[in-house]
Scaffold this active site. Structure first.
Site, PDB file in Angstrom:
ATOM      1  N   ARG A  38       0.819  -1.221   0.000  1.00 36.38           N
ATOM      2  CA  ARG A  38       0.000   0.000   0.000  1.00 36.38           C
ATOM      3  C   ARG A  38       0.854   1.273   0.000  1.00 36.38           C
ATOM      4  O   ARG A  38       0.452   2.292  -0.570  1.00 36.38           O
ATOM      5  CB  ARG A  38      -0.934  -0.010   1.214  1.00 36.38           C
ATOM      6  CG  ARG A  38      -1.948   1.146   1.253  1.00 36.38           C
ATOM      7  CD  ARG A  38      -2.914   0.980   2.411  1.00 36.38           C
ATOM      8  NE  ARG A  38      -3.979   1.982   2.395  1.00 36.38           N
ATOM      9  CZ  ARG A  38      -4.115   2.967   3.273  1.00 36.38           C
ATOM     10  NH1 ARG A  38      -3.226   3.084   4.267  1.00 36.38           N
ATOM     11  NH2 ARG A  38      -5.105   3.822   3.196  1.00 36.38           N
ATOM     12  N   ILE A  64      -6.809   7.847  -0.806  1.00 37.49           N
ATOM     13  CA  ILE A  64      -6.732   6.388  -0.837  1.00 37.49           C
ATOM     14  C   ILE A  64      -7.555   5.921   0.356  1.00 37.49           C
ATOM     15  O   ILE A  64      -7.382   6.399   1.480  1.00 37.49           O
ATOM     16  CB  ILE A  64      -5.275   5.876  -0.767  1.00 37.49           C
ATOM     17  CG1 ILE A  64      -5.239   4.338  -0.812  1.00 37.49           C
ATOM     18  CG2 ILE A  64      -4.526   6.410   0.439  1.00 37.49           C
ATOM     19  CD1 ILE A  64      -3.823   3.774  -0.960  1.00 37.49           C
ATOM     20  N   SER A  65      -8.498   5.016   0.105  1.00 38.47           N
ATOM     21  CA  SER A  65      -9.458   4.633   1.133  1.00 38.47           C
ATOM     22  C   SER A  65      -8.790   3.940   2.320  1.00 38.47           C
ATOM     23  O   SER A  65      -7.734   3.325   2.198  1.00 38.47           O
ATOM     24  CB  SER A  65     -10.522   3.710   0.545  1.00 38.47           C
ATOM     25  OG  SER A  65     -11.354   4.393  -0.352  1.00 38.47           O
ATOM     26  N   GLN A  66      -9.452   4.040   3.463  1.00 41.41           N
ATOM     27  CA  GLN A  66      -9.056   3.316   4.660  1.00 41.41           C
ATOM     28  C   GLN A  66      -9.029   1.811   4.347  1.00 41.41           C
ATOM     29  O   GLN A  66      -9.942   1.291   3.701  1.00 41.41           O
ATOM     30  CB  GLN A  66     -10.087   3.601   5.750  1.00 41.41           C
ATOM     31  CG  GLN A  66      -9.879   2.901   7.058  1.00 41.41           C
ATOM     32  CD  GLN A  66     -11.016   3.195   8.032  1.00 41.41           C
ATOM     33  OE1 GLN A  66     -11.904   4.000   7.736  1.00 41.41           O
ATOM     34  NE2 GLN A  66     -10.989   2.549   9.178  1.00 41.41           N
TER      35      GLN A  66
END
EC number: 2.1.1.77
Length: 214
Positions: A38, A64-66
């Site tokens: 990530r 950027i999503s959790q």
């Protein structure tokens, strides 16, 4: 040479354990999150924080999503290898990479040209090859329809009719709906062609962009 070190892998293992405590159970989802670097999807200034369960800024005012949100949506989709999946909102490419790692044939649309160009280059460097299109997510990809799964990674004011029309019988769509904060909805296309909808709690996403009258 990609900068994915043993310490990064250790941080991913800790993240996977955290997601399990938050209720994520599907082995394929956990395996994908445990494998994908990530930190390489983010600005290097965030590298030390990449495996915290938080969203972070990326280009073009997006995020950027959790990781929990990525895992939750992926698990709700219930994908199987080989399934054709449409993603609305490529963003950093992280969610699409998780689905790709799970064996899906991913088609992804991004509305922000700056972000589209950056992410396409990142995906090539990382070796994640899936179909990326620059365009209006509200319209979907009718030329590639129908889809077995649709995932929307931005907040929609409503469920777009054109996306419903691109779902095959038995297809599932996971979409956050609402202004400001959203309710995660699971839409299933039933055998008679009708749609059933179930709610799965409150989330917060960046707003969906494009022609909303579709």
């Amino acid at each position: 040479m990609l900068n994915d070190l043993p310490r990064h892998k250790g941080q991913r293992n800790k993240l996977v354990k955290l997601l399990i405590t938050k209720g994520i159970r599907q082995p394929e989802v956990l395996k994908a999150i445990g494998k994908i670097p990530r930190h390489l999807f983010m600005d290097s200034s965030f590298e030390d924080f990449a495996y915290q369960d938080k969203a972070f800024p990326i280009a073009a005012g997006q995020t950027i999503s959790q990781p929990y949100t990525v895992a939750f949506q992926s698990e709700l989709l219930q994908v199987k290898p080989g399934m054709k999946v449409l993603e609305i909102g490529t963003g950093s490419g992280y969610q699409a990479s998780v689905l790709h790692e799970m064996g899906c044939k991913v088609h992804s649309i991004e509305r922000q040209k700056e972000l589209f160009d950056i992410t396409r280059q990142t995906m090539r460097k990382l070796g994640y090859y899936f179909d990326m299109k620059f365009g209006d997510g509200f319209a979907g990809l009718p030329s590639f329809a129908p889809f077995e799964r649709i995932i929307v990674t931005c907040g929609a004011p409503k469920i777009p009719e054109k996306l419903l029309a691109q779902m095959s019988i038995g297809a599932r769509m996971v979409i956050p709906v609402g202004e400001g904060s959203q309710v995660m909805k699971l839409v299933i296309r039933d055998a008679d062609g009708s749609f059933s909808v179930e709610d799965f709690g409150d989330f917060r996403f960046v707003p969906m962009l494009g022609s909303k009258n579709v």
